[in-house]
Write a protein that holds these residues in place. Structure first.
Motif, PDB file in Angstrom:
ATOM      1  N   MET B   1      53.321  15.894  56.731  1.00 32.58           N
ATOM      2  CA  MET B   1      52.493  16.874  57.445  1.00 32.58           C
ATOM      3  C   MET B   1      51.687  16.166  58.541  1.00 32.58           C
ATOM      4  O   MET B   1      51.022  15.174  58.288  1.00 32.58           O
ATOM      5  CB  MET B   1      51.530  17.554  56.465  1.00 32.58           C
ATOM      6  CG  MET B   1      50.707  18.654  57.115  1.00 32.58           C
ATOM      7  SD  MET B   1      49.803  19.687  55.922  1.00 32.58           S
ATOM      8  CE  MET B   1      48.834  18.488  55.011  1.00 32.58           C
ATOM      9  N   ASP B  34      57.879  18.416  65.495  1.00 30.14           N
ATOM     10  CA  ASP B  34      57.428  18.802  64.151  1.00 30.14           C
ATOM     11  C   ASP B  34      56.282  19.805  64.245  1.00 30.14           C
ATOM     12  O   ASP B  34      55.636  19.925  65.279  1.00 30.14           O
ATOM     13  CB  ASP B  34      56.913  17.568  63.397  1.00 30.14           C
ATOM     14  CG  ASP B  34      58.039  16.611  63.055  1.00 30.14           C
ATOM     15  OD1 ASP B  34      59.210  17.053  63.022  1.00 30.14           O
ATOM     16  OD2 ASP B  34      57.729  15.411  62.842  1.00 30.14           O
ATOM     17  N   ASN B  35      56.038  20.478  63.119  1.00 29.53           N
ATOM     18  CA  ASN B  35      54.850  21.325  63.058  1.00 29.53           C
ATOM     19  C   ASN B  35      53.594  20.458  63.106  1.00 29.53           C
ATOM     20  O   ASN B  35      53.535  19.421  62.447  1.00 29.53           O
ATOM     21  CB  ASN B  35      54.835  22.141  61.759  1.00 29.53           C
ATOM     22  CG  ASN B  35      55.681  23.400  61.884  1.00 29.53           C
ATOM     23  OD1 ASN B  35      56.183  23.730  62.971  1.00 29.53           O
ATOM     24  ND2 ASN B  35      55.854  24.109  60.779  1.00 29.53           N
ATOM     25  N   TYR B  37      49.443  20.813  62.556  1.00 25.68           N
ATOM     26  CA  TYR B  37      48.308  21.644  62.172  1.00 25.68           C
ATOM     27  C   TYR B  37      47.074  21.064  62.858  1.00 25.68           C
ATOM     28  O   TYR B  37      46.756  19.896  62.656  1.00 25.68           O
ATOM     29  CB  TYR B  37      48.145  21.653  60.647  1.00 25.68           C
ATOM     30  CG  TYR B  37      49.356  22.260  59.980  1.00 25.68           C
ATOM     31  CD1 TYR B  37      49.433  23.637  59.763  1.00 25.68           C
ATOM     32  CD2 TYR B  37      50.443  21.463  59.609  1.00 25.68           C
ATOM     33  CE1 TYR B  37      50.564  24.201  59.188  1.00 25.68           C
ATOM     34  CE2 TYR B  37      51.571  22.019  59.039  1.00 25.68           C
ATOM     35  CZ  TYR B  37      51.632  23.387  58.831  1.00 25.68           C
ATOM     36  OH  TYR B  37      52.754  23.944  58.276  1.00 25.68           O
ATOM     37  N   ASN B  54      55.113  25.371  67.574  1.00 21.08           N
ATOM     38  CA  ASN B  54      54.983  24.437  66.447  1.00 21.08           C
ATOM     39  C   ASN B  54      53.570  23.868  66.299  1.00 21.08           C
ATOM     40  O   ASN B  54      53.304  23.093  65.393  1.00 21.08           O
ATOM     41  CB  ASN B  54      56.007  23.295  66.572  1.00 21.08           C
ATOM     42  CG  ASN B  54      55.776  22.469  67.823  1.00 21.08           C
ATOM     43  OD1 ASN B  54      55.500  23.033  68.878  1.00 21.08           O
ATOM     44  ND2 ASN B  54      55.879  21.158  67.718  1.00 21.08           N
ATOM     45  N   ILE B  56      49.989  24.742  65.213  1.00 17.02           N
ATOM     46  CA  ILE B  56      49.368  25.815  64.417  1.00 17.02           C
ATOM     47  C   ILE B  56      47.854  25.592  64.331  1.00 17.02           C
ATOM     48  O   ILE B  56      47.392  24.600  63.750  1.00 17.02           O
ATOM     49  CB  ILE B  56      49.994  25.864  63.006  1.00 17.02           C
ATOM     50  CG1 ILE B  56      51.495  26.162  63.151  1.00 17.02           C
ATOM     51  CG2 ILE B  56      49.302  26.915  62.128  1.00 17.02           C
ATOM     52  CD1 ILE B  56      52.360  25.287  62.273  1.00 17.02           C
ATOM     53  N   LYS B 196      42.987  19.559  55.466  1.00 23.79           N
ATOM     54  CA  LYS B 196      43.947  19.663  54.341  1.00 23.79           C
ATOM     55  C   LYS B 196      43.521  20.753  53.354  1.00 23.79           C
ATOM     56  O   LYS B 196      44.360  21.499  52.849  1.00 23.79           O
ATOM     57  CB  LYS B 196      44.036  18.315  53.613  1.00 23.79           C
ATOM     58  CG  LYS B 196      44.887  17.284  54.349  1.00 23.79           C
ATOM     59  CD  LYS B 196      44.903  15.968  53.579  1.00 23.79           C
ATOM     60  CE  LYS B 196      45.464  14.821  54.420  1.00 23.79           C
ATOM     61  NZ  LYS B 196      45.215  13.503  53.807  1.00 23.79           N
ATOM     62  N   ILE B 199      44.299  24.141  54.824  1.00 24.28           N
ATOM     63  CA  ILE B 199      45.753  24.376  54.804  1.00 24.28           C
ATOM     64  C   ILE B 199      46.226  24.750  53.394  1.00 24.28           C
ATOM     65  O   ILE B 199      47.018  25.670  53.209  1.00 24.28           O
ATOM     66  CB  ILE B 199      46.500  23.118  55.324  1.00 24.28           C
ATOM     67  CG1 ILE B 199      46.231  22.951  56.824  1.00 24.28           C
ATOM     68  CG2 ILE B 199      47.991  23.190  55.041  1.00 24.28           C
ATOM     69  CD1 ILE B 199      46.588  21.584  57.381  1.00 24.28           C
ATOM     70  N   LYS B 200      45.657  24.046  52.409  1.00 29.12           N
ATOM     71  CA  LYS B 200      46.028  24.297  51.008  1.00 29.12           C
ATOM     72  C   LYS B 200      45.577  25.698  50.575  1.00 29.12           C
ATOM     73  O   LYS B 200      46.345  26.461  49.980  1.00 29.12           O
ATOM     74  CB  LYS B 200      45.343  23.232  50.134  1.00 29.12           C
ATOM     75  CG  LYS B 200      45.958  23.070  48.748  1.00 29.12           C
ATOM     76  CD  LYS B 200      45.308  21.926  48.002  1.00 29.12           C
ATOM     77  CE  LYS B 200      45.616  22.019  46.510  1.00 29.12           C
ATOM     78  NZ  LYS B 200      44.813  21.065  45.732  1.00 29.12           N
ATOM     79  N   LYS B 203      47.577  28.308  52.005  1.00 28.57           N
ATOM     80  CA  LYS B 203      49.000  28.146  51.627  1.00 28.57           C
ATOM     81  C   LYS B 203      49.907  28.075  52.856  1.00 28.57           C
ATOM     82  O   LYS B 203      50.947  28.738  52.921  1.00 28.57           O
ATOM     83  CB  LYS B 203      49.425  29.270  50.684  1.00 28.57           C
ATOM     84  CG  LYS B 203      48.663  29.212  49.364  1.00 28.57           C
ATOM     85  CD  LYS B 203      48.997  30.379  48.469  1.00 28.57           C
ATOM     86  CE  LYS B 203      48.133  30.320  47.212  1.00 28.57           C
ATOM     87  NZ  LYS B 203      48.099  31.573  46.461  1.00 28.57           N
ATOM     88  N   LEU B 204      49.482  27.282  53.832  1.00 27.81           N
ATOM     89  CA  LEU B 204      50.254  27.167  55.078  1.00 27.81           C
ATOM     90  C   LEU B 204      51.481  26.282  54.919  1.00 27.81           C
ATOM     91  O   LEU B 204      52.454  26.430  55.640  1.00 27.81           O
ATOM     92  CB  LEU B 204      49.373  26.615  56.200  1.00 27.81           C
ATOM     93  CG  LEU B 204      48.263  27.542  56.691  1.00 27.81           C
ATOM     94  CD1 LEU B 204      47.433  26.877  57.765  1.00 27.81           C
ATOM     95  CD2 LEU B 204      48.848  28.843  57.222  1.00 27.81           C
ATOM     96  N   CYS B 205      51.375  25.308  53.996  1.00 31.98           N
ATOM     97  CA  CYS B 205      52.566  24.496  53.731  1.00 31.98           C
ATOM     98  C   CYS B 205      52.457  23.805  52.380  1.00 31.98           C
ATOM     99  O   CYS B 205      51.403  23.842  51.764  1.00 31.98           O
ATOM    100  CB  CYS B 205      52.809  23.470  54.840  1.00 31.98           C
ATOM    101  SG  CYS B 205      51.641  22.113  54.882  1.00 31.98           S
TER     102      CYS B 205
END
Lengths: 205, 205
Positions: B1, B34-35, B37, B54, B56, B196, B199-200, B203-205
């Protein structure tokens, strides 16, 4: 007796009880015939005044061993005026000095109101606000204007108050700072008081 | 990530445990496939990134009602990372924010190291010194370098310590400030930790 406190931008005169200012750029010191007792932090002006017999630099009559070499004469004279205090002189810089039983204990230099306003503005246009001197110092800010006002004023306040000494305010921005230092003594003429004491002690007139 | 924290001067990337910076003036964001964040306080960069699928913007996934409208996203993300702390993020500005039981209690903005150095220099060439971070905060200064160092650092220190909260240091000048805030937690990657968590939660990845 004519007194004069010379800074980077102006001659500040005291004639008996009346005070007035003259711009350092345009004022011609040789137009004054009376004796003038002065202090000056302005080296260009100093060079001119040394050539004029009626301009008397009273810094020569201070015991400077109590102070440090690069300390501004205005700070020294303010300290000479008091016995026990934390002195805030708010001009282009805000100088903060401690005097205890007549002894100089040291001091620090903080940016003045205008300098700090420019600083925030230069960091980001989003911080281009005037300061809110009516800020409640007990509340952590939740808007940009108060966030910079608190950053500038509360930090200074916290440090000054930690010394638990009577606070004496002087200088061009003293009135604004009095809104923050609510219990401070406001003494516009502190520097002139100090000058008078030095003159008296040295029996200059 | 791949994470990215974008400021006024640089893209700060975190790729797994490795972090690196790219200049905002020269870096071409479209070269990354790549993505990514990201958060950004840079409105020019924002305009470009909105056009790249890509990249975000995770600021859309934060409940901003707890904060104030003009508060920088970097400050918000740092606060989101912690439960109980006074957070000092030392960059071009030094932001100081309080979080208590996960609630944002407000914060203030103080000039950064470089900005403050320039401020003193502009007030007077006699104040053109670098700061002494090895200053003894318990002694009132008696020389010019310490007088400005104390003015810059001790005022901030007195205010921060008055809140009696764990101090967390982050940002480009955090290491210098750690010499003053000796018991502070130093967390270089605080912003990335906050990112992080967001993002968690989303639930983005």
């Amino acid at each position: 007796m004519l007194l004069c406190d010379i800074g980077n931008t102006s001659y500040h005169f005291l004639d008996a009880e009346k005070d007035y200012k003259k711009d350092v750029k345009s004022f011609d010191a040789s137009t004054i015939n009376d004796n003038v007792y002065y202090i000056s932090v302005n080296s260009e002006v100093n060079a001119v005044l040394k050539t004029l017999k009626n301009w008397i630099d009273i810094s020569d009559f201070i015991d400077k061993s109590k102070y440090y070499e690069t300390m501004g004469i205005d700070r020294i004279v303010a300290v000479e005026a008091l016995q026990n205090a934390i002195i805030i002189d708010a001009g282009s810089a805000i100088t903060v000095d401690i005097v205890n039983n007549g002894d100089f204990k040291g001091g620090f230099i903080y940016p003045g109101v205008d300098a700090m306003r420019k600083t925030y503005k230069n960091i980001s246009p989003a911080l281009d606000y005037s300061f809110n001197f009516d800020l409640d110092l007990d509340i952590m800010p939740k808007n940009s204007q108060d966030a910079i006002s608190y950053g500038f004023l509360k930090t200074l306040y916290s440090e000054v108050m930690s010394h638990e000494l009577p606070v004496v305010l002087t200088g061009g921005n003293a009135k604004e700072l009095q809104k923050i230092f609510k219990n401070a003594f406001f003494d516009e003429k502190l520097i002139f008081d100090g000058m008078k004491q030095i003159i008296k002690k040295a029996k200059l007139c």
